[in-house]
Each structure stands twice: as C-alpha cells, then as structure tokens.
Design an enzyme around this catalytic site. Sequence first.
Site, short mmCIF file in Angstrom:
data_model
loop_
_atom_site.label_atom_id
_atom_site.label_comp_id
_atom_site.label_asym_id
_atom_site.label_seq_id
_atom_site.Cartn_x
_atom_site.Cartn_y
_atom_site.Cartn_z
N LYS A 76 56.47 56.86 14.62
CA LYS A 76 55.38 57.36 15.48
C LYS A 76 55.92 57.66 16.87
CE LYS A 76 50.65 56.13 16.95
NZ LYS A 76 49.57 55.13 16.89
N SER A 151 44.92 56.60 15.34
CA SER A 151 45.78 57.54 16.00
C SER A 151 47.09 57.84 15.28
CB SER A 151 46.10 57.02 17.40
OG SER A 151 46.90 55.85 17.33
N SER A 175 44.51 51.93 14.24
CA SER A 175 45.31 53.15 14.12
C SER A 175 46.36 53.18 13.03
CB SER A 175 45.98 53.46 15.44
OG SER A 175 45.05 54.07 16.29
#
Length: 483
Positions: A76, A151, A175
């Site tokens: 990420k 997210s 997330s």
Amino acid sequence: MSYTIHELHEKLINKEISSVELTKQFIAHRDKVEADVHAFLSTTDEEALKQAAAVDAKIAAGEEISMLAGIPGAIKDNICVKGQKCTAASKMLEDWVSPYNATVIERLMAEDYVSIGKTNMDEFAMGSSTENSFFGPSKNPWNVDYVPGGSSGGSAAAVAAGEAVWTLGSDTGGSIRQPASFCGLVGLKPTYGLVSRYGLIAFASSLDQIGPITKDVTDAAIVLNSIAGHDERDSTSIPQEKVDYRDALVDDVKGMKIGIPKEFFGEGIKAETRAAIDKAIEFYKKAGAEIISVSIPHVKSGVSIYYIIAPAEASSNLARYDGVSYGFRADGDNIVDMYINTRNQGFGMEVKRRIMLGNYVLSAGYYDAYYKKALKVRRLLKEAFDKAYEQCDVLLAPSASGTAFKFGAFTDPLALYMEDICTVPVNLAGLPSISIPVGFHDGLPLGMQIIGPTLGEKKILRAAYAFEQNHPEFTKTAPKGEM
Ligand code: GLN
C-alpha cells in the site's frame, strides 16, 4: 494457475517454475488488466525481477527459502520503501521518495520478498472506496462499475485481479477488512501494537495497523508471520515472543465459544448479509462450536467516537505537511500565505474536512465536550468487549453492511461514515479481526468478520480456517483475475 502463496511456494521449491518466470507472469497480467482496474500507483518491476533472480539463485544453490520468498506481492502506498515513491495517494506527496524503509519492509526483506509496486488508496487512508485518491479510483475486479472498498482498495483490487499474490494494507477503521470483503478476499487487521507502525504514514496513530490482504487464510497467517513482532522504533509495539500463526490452521472448532454481538446486526445491515452469516453460524454449530448471544452496547457509539478521535489525531499528524519539510509547496507572498496555499491546494476535500473536524474537537471550547468524552466512551467500549471475551473465544460480525456499492453512490459524507459501523469498534478497542468471504449476492462477494481478544490472532485464524476449508465455493476468482 493457482495464486496462493503456499501453493506457489511448493512450485518454487519443486522447481516447477522460477521466481523470475512467476514475477514476469504477474507483471504481464498486471499490465493487461491495469487499464480497467487501476490498483497500482507505481510499479517496481526492476527491483522485483532482481529480487526474484536472487531467490532463484538461492533455490538453485539448494538453500532453504522462506514461505514468502520470490512470490510477487505489492505494498500500500502509505508504507515507506527506501528509494521508492510513497504518495499516500495525495498531491501533497506526489513526488516524495522515501529515504528509509518501514519496519515491515525490513522484515519482508529478510524473507526475500518480491513486490511489483505500490497500491492505490484513499488519500491518507481516509475513505471507504478509493474515490478519495488524488490519482483516481481503483475498480472492483468482480465488476468495474463498483468500488473495491477502501482505503486499501488498491491492495484488495490487486489481489482479486490476479496482479499480486498478496498485498499489505493498513486499517485505521476498517481499511483492510472492508476492501477484502468487497473483493472476496481475506483481510487481517492485527491487534494494535502487534505490527510496527514505524514507516507507515500516520493517519490516526492510536488506531492504525498494517496487515495482509490475501486469497486465503493460510496466506494471511504466512504474511502475518513475516511482519509481526516487537519493534523498538514504535513505542506502542507490544514486546512479544515470536509466534507461528500457521499452528492455528486446523479444521477444528469443537468446543470453541463463538459470540454473536447483537449490536453488529442492527439497522442498516442488509438481509443478504444477515442470511449469509446465519448460515455460517449454523456451520459452526454443526462443527461443534458453542454459539452465545452477547451484547456490546457501546458498539452503537462506535462511529461517533471514531469520527472524533480519528480526525483529532489526523489533524495533529497532518500538521507536518506545511510546504517546508516534505512534498508539495505552493507559492505565496509570505510564509503564512505559502503555508495556507500549500495546504489548501495539496490536500483533497475529505482530508481537509477531517483536519477541520479534528481541530474543532480539540479546540479549547470543545475539548471536554467532544474529545475527552469520546475517550471515555472508547474505554467503556473496550471494557464491554473484554466482558464479552470472558464468555467467548471470538465474536462474529458482518465486515460491511452488504456487498460493494457503485461509484458515486454516496454523496453525503456522513452516510458513508455510517457504513463503518461494523469495523471501527474493533480499532477503537485495539482488537484483532479477520474478514473472510461468506457468500455472494448478485455476483458480488459478502464478508464476515471474526473478532478476537487482544493478541487472539490464533483464535481468529482457527475459526476462519475451519470455515474456509468447508466453503471452497466462496474463494472463487474474480473475472478480472482469470489469467
Ligand atoms: N473508512 C474509514 C475512514 O474513512 C476507515 C479508513 C481506514 O481504516 N484507514 O476513516
């Protein structure tokens, strides 16, 4: 071709495929589907192939390799990798290159990990759909009209679309779990303090945790084995002996006490989600687990507390983006104008909203009424969870109200905040939780959370593994993931 870490590891050590070949296949597939999926913000193919060649050399020399070695993954884009861009999907950090490695990256390096790039996300991890990414959203590999969740939506989309075997995400209020649920994957949010936050771009420091998104539960345990452990550079890191999470992977839940907290099944949870979890409860009963109804009243206040505490911490953490220390800088006639213009132009709408909210609840006139009160209710929530764990080993809850939603479905930010009801209580209490696939509705995946007590990772993995082993039909490959 199968995609799990454990299956590919066997192929590597049996020399059925080399890591370089494997990495090239994933890069080629990524390049084919990215135009539709947009899971990545940057690619690191050269480093990946170099690392893959090093793993192949080890195998050729007869050296033992780790489970994760040579198997293409992705990170990420809020986790720092030395020499690589780390944008947090913000204009503010569009060209920022990290001068150091996060602790999780150092740990992965020790296992000869291969990463083919950095994945898309909501800006500074604020959001539930990747629609807040400065670089445009990722798409759900099951149906590109739908969001992949957020997210960590890029991390989930990358695995579901077969672009990476495993990815790292971060979970402040859901997330990892919610995008895993929307993309038909396994997402694990560890106990707060189990995985170091050093080198994770901070959103809300008392809630943030890094964790894996994978195809199955075994892979989640493998990645967790690599990244968990004490780190002196994170003062909230728990001093803990090394644990092998794979020990928990037994298809046996006999005698396990599984709690069903009614507050997670209230208004807003779709009938299909409830029905899928009811079937899961039936499975656990038949498998010899004991099902117990419990109540955690303060779950109802979870969203309210979260949207006070998380913005408060974010407003403080994001104060460092001032046009001086890092990243983007706008012009201004004087230093104050420069500072204002930088923050006004560098941050997106949602990030600005959270900074305003955070400053408001921390301001002298409202601190006691909002922030301090939220901290008190947070404590009550944690105590209510603790009480439930006096009776139960784990708790079952939905990962989200339903399946993924369409792009643009939420125009009211408050309505989208309410969608976090299933996930934020877990972060507020610092607990571990795993989201696993529990069925489909209209061709889109549904997810279920198994929430454990502090450091109860083995318990949640055991319950998740048993369910998964008996429901192979839920771990299908998304259309975009077919090679
Ligand atoms: N959807 C939640 C939010 O917008 C959670 C985000 C996260 O876990 N990073 O804050």
